[in-house]
Design a protein around this motif. Structure first.
Motif, PDB file in Angstrom:
ATOM      1  N   ILE A 156     -21.590  13.536  23.648  1.00 54.09           N
ATOM      2  CA  ILE A 156     -21.743  13.677  22.211  1.00 54.09           C
ATOM      3  C   ILE A 156     -23.049  13.011  21.780  1.00 54.09           C
ATOM      4  O   ILE A 156     -23.444  11.980  22.325  1.00 54.09           O
ATOM      5  N   GLU A 157     -23.721  13.634  20.823  1.00 57.43           N
ATOM      6  CA  GLU A 157     -24.964  13.054  20.322  1.00 57.43           C
ATOM      7  C   GLU A 157     -24.683  11.730  19.624  1.00 57.43           C
ATOM      8  O   GLU A 157     -23.630  11.535  19.029  1.00 57.43           O
ATOM      9  N   HIS A 158     -25.675  10.859  19.687  1.00 56.11           N
ATOM     10  CA  HIS A 158     -25.605   9.563  18.999  1.00 56.11           C
ATOM     11  C   HIS A 158     -27.036   9.074  18.773  1.00 56.11           C
ATOM     12  O   HIS A 158     -27.487   8.103  19.356  1.00 56.11           O
ATOM     13  N   SER A 173     -17.742   9.163  15.240  1.00 50.96           N
ATOM     14  CA  SER A 173     -17.029   8.667  16.423  1.00 50.96           C
ATOM     15  C   SER A 173     -17.478   7.266  16.829  1.00 50.96           C
ATOM     16  O   SER A 173     -16.709   6.535  17.446  1.00 50.96           O
ATOM     17  N   CYS A 174     -18.688   6.872  16.439  1.00 55.79           N
ATOM     18  CA  CYS A 174     -19.147   5.518  16.775  1.00 55.79           C
ATOM     19  C   CYS A 174     -18.438   4.457  15.944  1.00 55.79           C
ATOM     20  O   CYS A 174     -18.502   3.267  16.268  1.00 55.79           O
ATOM     21  N   CYS A 201     -16.673   7.215  20.378  1.00 55.68           N
ATOM     22  CA  CYS A 201     -17.952   7.663  20.930  1.00 55.68           C
ATOM     23  C   CYS A 201     -18.136   7.145  22.355  1.00 55.68           C
ATOM     24  O   CYS A 201     -18.454   7.909  23.262  1.00 55.68           O
ATOM     25  N   LYS A 231     -25.475   4.588  18.005  1.00 60.11           N
ATOM     26  CA  LYS A 231     -24.143   4.111  17.592  1.00 60.11           C
ATOM     27  C   LYS A 231     -24.193   2.968  16.574  1.00 60.11           C
ATOM     28  O   LYS A 231     -23.331   2.104  16.567  1.00 60.11           O
ATOM     29  N   CYS A 262     -22.821  11.919  15.634  1.00 56.70           N
ATOM     30  CA  CYS A 262     -21.576  11.756  16.407  1.00 56.70           C
ATOM     31  C   CYS A 262     -20.345  12.140  15.579  1.00 56.70           C
ATOM     32  O   CYS A 262     -19.228  11.764  15.919  1.00 56.70           O
TER      33      CYS A 262
END
Length: 112
Positions: A38-40, A86-87, A28, A44, A51
């Motif tokens: 990318i949204e988070h 992704s985080c 992320c 995170k 994400c």
């Protein structure tokens, strides 16, 4: 330093991208640092699924997902066997190919 191929996404990365990121960084953060927004929504903290990504190549080289991540992924739109948040993906030495799903369940960003 792994190379990350981001497949084209109609909004976040229309042309796709190829980025280099240091090992130990999250996927992320690597995407955000390379202007792939990318949204988070949970900042995170592994508390949402915004994400969510699908790892198309290199999945077996990644750190194992936690039980919490796997529970959250069950709620993700477009879940696949190689889905990850992704985080929570810590980059190693291996290259990755990543697809960002078309949708998330983030109602705020979808104008609901």
């Amino acid at each position: 330093m792994p190379q990350i191929v981001i497949l084209p996404h109609p909004v976040l990365c229309p042309e796709g991208a190829v980025i280099d990121a240091p090992s130990g960084k999250t996927l992320c953060d690597a995407m955000l640092d390379s202007d792939v927004d990318i949204e988070h929504a949970c900042e995170k903290s592994c508390a949402c699924t915004t994400c969510h990504v699908v790892i198309r190549e290199g999945f077996n080289t990644l750190n194992e997902p936690t039980d919490k991540e796997e529970d959250l992924l069950d709620m993700a739109w477009g879940l696949e066997a190689t889905s990850r948040l992704s985080c929570q993906v810590v980059l190693g030495e291996d290259d990755l190919t990543v697809e960002i799903p078309k949708y998330t369940i983030n109602h705020a960003s979808e104008n609901h």
